[in-house]
Design a protein around this motif. Structure first.
Motif, PDB file in Angstrom:
ATOM      1  N   GLN A  15       0.804  -1.220   0.000  1.00 19.79           N
ATOM      2  CA  GLN A  15       0.000   0.000   0.000  1.00 19.79           C
ATOM      3  C   GLN A  15       0.841   1.276   0.000  1.00 19.79           C
ATOM      4  OE1 GLN A  15      -2.044  -1.170   3.572  1.00 19.79           O
ATOM      5  NE2 GLN A  15      -3.978  -1.486   2.486  1.00 19.79           N
ATOM      6  N   ALA A  16       2.085   1.183   0.435  1.00 19.55           N
ATOM      7  CA  ALA A  16       2.902   2.391   0.539  1.00 19.55           C
ATOM      8  C   ALA A  16       4.361   2.070   0.272  1.00 19.55           C
ATOM      9  CB  ALA A  16       2.760   3.026   1.928  1.00 19.55           C
ATOM     10  N   SER A  17       5.093   3.125  -0.120  1.00 18.68           N
ATOM     11  CA  SER A  17       6.536   3.022  -0.308  1.00 18.68           C
ATOM     12  C   SER A  17       7.152   4.382  -0.023  1.00 18.68           C
ATOM     13  CB  SER A  17       6.876   2.567  -1.732  1.00 18.68           C
ATOM     14  OG  SER A  17       8.287   2.535  -1.918  1.00 18.68           O
ATOM     15  N   LEU A  18       8.371   4.376   0.527  1.00 16.72           N
ATOM     16  CA  LEU A  18       9.054   5.614   0.901  1.00 16.72           C
ATOM     17  C   LEU A  18      10.520   5.555   0.516  1.00 16.72           C
ATOM     18  CD1 LEU A  18       7.818   5.782   4.614  1.00 16.72           C
ATOM     19  CD2 LEU A  18       6.987   7.262   2.781  1.00 16.72           C
ATOM     20  N   LEU A  26      17.619  -7.062   3.191  1.00 11.76           N
ATOM     21  CA  LEU A  26      16.489  -6.246   3.619  1.00 11.76           C
ATOM     22  C   LEU A  26      16.254  -6.411   5.118  1.00 11.76           C
ATOM     23  CD1 LEU A  26      13.835  -7.063   0.866  1.00 11.76           C
ATOM     24  CD2 LEU A  26      15.535  -5.259   0.868  1.00 11.76           C
ATOM     25  N   LEU A  27      15.709  -5.368   5.705  1.00  8.73           N
ATOM     26  CA  LEU A  27      15.131  -5.504   7.042  1.00  8.73           C
ATOM     27  C   LEU A  27      13.657  -5.819   6.834  1.00  8.73           C
ATOM     28  CD1 LEU A  27      15.168  -5.219  10.142  1.00  8.73           C
ATOM     29  CD2 LEU A  27      14.572  -2.820   9.804  1.00  8.73           C
ATOM     30  N   LEU A  28      13.231  -6.969   7.331  1.00  6.51           N
ATOM     31  CA  LEU A  28      11.844  -7.402   7.204  1.00  6.51           C
ATOM     32  C   LEU A  28      11.244  -7.445   8.605  1.00  6.51           C
ATOM     33  CD1 LEU A  28      12.517 -10.370   4.755  1.00  6.51           C
ATOM     34  CD2 LEU A  28      11.801  -8.052   4.163  1.00  6.51           C
ATOM     35  N   ALA A  29      10.175  -6.698   8.815  1.00  6.85           N
ATOM     36  CA  ALA A  29       9.643  -6.599  10.173  1.00  6.85           C
ATOM     37  C   ALA A  29       8.153  -6.287  10.161  1.00  6.85           C
ATOM     38  CB  ALA A  29      10.398  -5.516  10.950  1.00  6.85           C
ATOM     39  N   HIS A  37       1.727  -3.316   9.395  1.00  5.44           N
ATOM     40  CA  HIS A  37       2.132  -4.639   9.861  1.00  5.44           C
ATOM     41  C   HIS A  37       3.156  -5.304   8.945  1.00  5.44           C
ATOM     42  CE1 HIS A  37      -0.574  -5.165  13.293  1.00  5.44           C
ATOM     43  NE2 HIS A  37      -1.429  -4.420  12.610  1.00  5.44           N
ATOM     44  N   THR A  38       3.501  -4.671   7.862  1.00  2.00           N
ATOM     45  CA  THR A  38       4.539  -5.196   6.985  1.00  2.00           C
ATOM     46  C   THR A  38       5.517  -4.075   6.661  1.00  2.00           C
ATOM     47  OG1 THR A  38       3.118  -6.852   5.942  1.00  2.00           O
ATOM     48  CG2 THR A  38       5.055  -6.161   4.703  1.00  2.00           C
ATOM     49  N   TYR A  39       6.799  -4.352   6.875  1.00  3.98           N
ATOM     50  CA  TYR A  39       7.860  -3.401   6.522  1.00  3.98           C
ATOM     51  C   TYR A  39       8.985  -4.182   5.857  1.00  3.98           C
ATOM     52  CZ  TYR A  39      11.835  -0.233   6.891  1.00  3.98           C
ATOM     53  OH  TYR A  39      12.931   0.547   6.588  1.00  3.98           O
ATOM     54  N   ALA A  40       9.451  -3.670   4.720  1.00  7.05           N
ATOM     55  CA  ALA A  40      10.646  -4.206   4.080  1.00  7.05           C
ATOM     56  C   ALA A  40      11.477  -3.018   3.629  1.00  7.05           C
ATOM     57  CB  ALA A  40      10.292  -5.099   2.890  1.00  7.05           C
ATOM     58  N   GLY A  41      12.704  -2.918   4.140  1.00  5.95           N
ATOM     59  CA  GLY A  41      13.540  -1.769   3.828  1.00  5.95           C
ATOM     60  C   GLY A  41      14.898  -2.183   3.300  1.00  5.95           C
ATOM     61  N   ASP A  44       2.798  -2.146   4.382  1.00  2.00           N
ATOM     62  CA  ASP A  44       1.429  -2.594   4.150  1.00  2.00           C
ATOM     63  C   ASP A  44       0.751  -2.779   5.504  1.00  2.00           C
ATOM     64  OD1 ASP A  44       0.035  -3.748   1.432  1.00  2.00           O
ATOM     65  OD2 ASP A  44      -0.870  -4.582   3.265  1.00  2.00           O
ATOM     66  N   ARG A  45      -0.552  -2.523   5.543  1.00  6.14           N
ATOM     67  CA  ARG A  45      -1.284  -2.651   6.800  1.00  6.14           C
ATOM     68  C   ARG A  45      -1.670  -4.096   7.103  1.00  6.14           C
ATOM     69  NH1 ARG A  45      -2.192   2.314   8.686  1.00  6.14           N
ATOM     70  NH2 ARG A  45      -2.262   4.056   7.210  1.00  6.14           N
TER      71      ARG A  45
END
Length: 347
Positions: free
Chosen positions: A60-63, A103-106, A127-131, A149-150
């Motif tokens: 849903q989002a990216s930064l 990646l950091l997956l958290a 609830h989803t982060y990949a950086g 993503d939520r």
């Protein structure tokens, strides 16, 4: 999501140098600040990267998140509100500390290290982060390209690989942006003094003139000429003359405010743009410059300057050249008065 982490410090991971965490962080921030990108506006190349990342990873989002001293600043974002967030408890800050390009997956909302973050943690509902870290060619991690993503979900190995490749493209854009800025600076800089040249000054004058025309206020211009500089150059030679110009530039610049604009326009000629400055302020600035030159430790013999002063007048001025001409008429009057003085020209 599973956490990927490492105990290696930023310095060991990226620079290969033995330094303390504080020294490493100082070097990392210096690498970030060299890009001159913080607080800049939206740019299509960076916007496209976040759009692609969200699309490829189906999130849903990216930064594009740049990790400053105490905050995250977002150069580009898709599906996310706001342009900055606190660095404390941020997964992006953790992602730049990894020992390689993994990646950091958290789960920012579920991981106790990140849950307290007001934008990315439990309050944000992500609830989803990949950086993927943004690593400079010199090895410093200055930020991340991340997706959010939520819903708790996983990224495929192909999506993770694509995110790393897009992070590399983000760094390439930062490098391209910096190289372009350096080329622009070189084209606008006088080789002898390091000040702006005539072309750059005229462009800045046009910008300030437009602002003054629309919003009013005050605007002043000074025309400065080192007295008898041609004779000085002929007598001592151009290398000594160039050193004298550098000394004059330092003396003049030291007497000005941070937002004033000083340019070397050729031979012994300088121009000074004084935004938000009325007649009294312009005359005072010109006198400070004249006095500052007297304090310069000149390389062979002292130089003085004649200075013409002009202030923009709405009823009389319809283009910036009018202000320039009036300042030069003031300069001519100063020379006629015996030089080493300041003259205001009103018409």
């Amino acid at each position: 999501m599973a956490q990927v982490s490492s105990g290696t410090t930023i310095a060991g991971a990226w620079s290969g140098a033995a330094m303390s965490p504080a020294e490493a962080e100082s070097q990392r921030l210096a690498a970030l600040y060299r890009y001159g990108v913080l607080e800049t506006g939206s740019e299509p190349a960076f916007d496209a990267i976040t759009e692609l990342a969200a699309c490829i990873c189906d999130t849903q989002a990216s930064l594009i998140s740049l990790v400053d001293r105490d905050r995250l600043w977002f150069k580009a974002q898709t599906g996310f509100e706001g342009d900055s967030a606190p660095r404390t408890h941020a997964p992006c800050a953790q992602a730049i500390e990894q020992a390689d390009d993994r990646l950091l997956l958290a789960d920012p909302a579920g991981d106790p290290r990140f849950a307290a973050h007001p934008a990315l943690g439990a309050a944000g509902g992500w609830h989803t982060y990949a950086g993927a870290p943004l690593v400079t060619p010199q090895g410093w991690a200055v930020g991340t390209l991340c997706v959010l993503d939520r819903t708790a979900r996983s990224l495929s190995s192909r999506q993770q690989h694509a995110l790393r490749l897009l992070a590399e493209q983000a760094v390439a854009q930062l490098e391209l942006r910096r190289a372009s800025a350096l080329l622009d600076l070189q084209g606008n800089t006088d080789e002898v003094t390091g000040l702006w040249n005539r072309t750059a000054f005229e462009r800045r004058l046009a910008q300030e003139w437009t602002r003054w025309s629309r919003h009013g206020g005050d605007l002043a211009l000074l025309a400065v000429d080192l007295d008898h500089f041609k004779h000085f150059n002929d007598l001592h030679g151009h290398p000594v003359g160039d050193e004298a110009l550098r000394q004059a530039a330092q003396g003049l610049e030291g007497s000005l405010r941070g937002h004033d604009v000083l340019a070397h326009c050729g031979a012994g000629e300088f121009s000074v743009l004084l935004p938000s400055t009325d007649t009294g302020g312009a005359m005072a600035a010109a006198e400070r410059m004249r006095v500052a030159l007297a304090a310069v430790p000149w390389v062979v013999e002292p130089l003085t300057a004649s200075i013409g002063v002009a202030v923009a007048v709405h009823a009389a001025d319809i283009e910036p050249i009018a202000l320039t001409r009036r300042a030069h008429r003031g300069l001519t009057h100063a020379k006629a008065q015996g030089r080493n003085c300041v003259e205001l020209c009103l018409t």
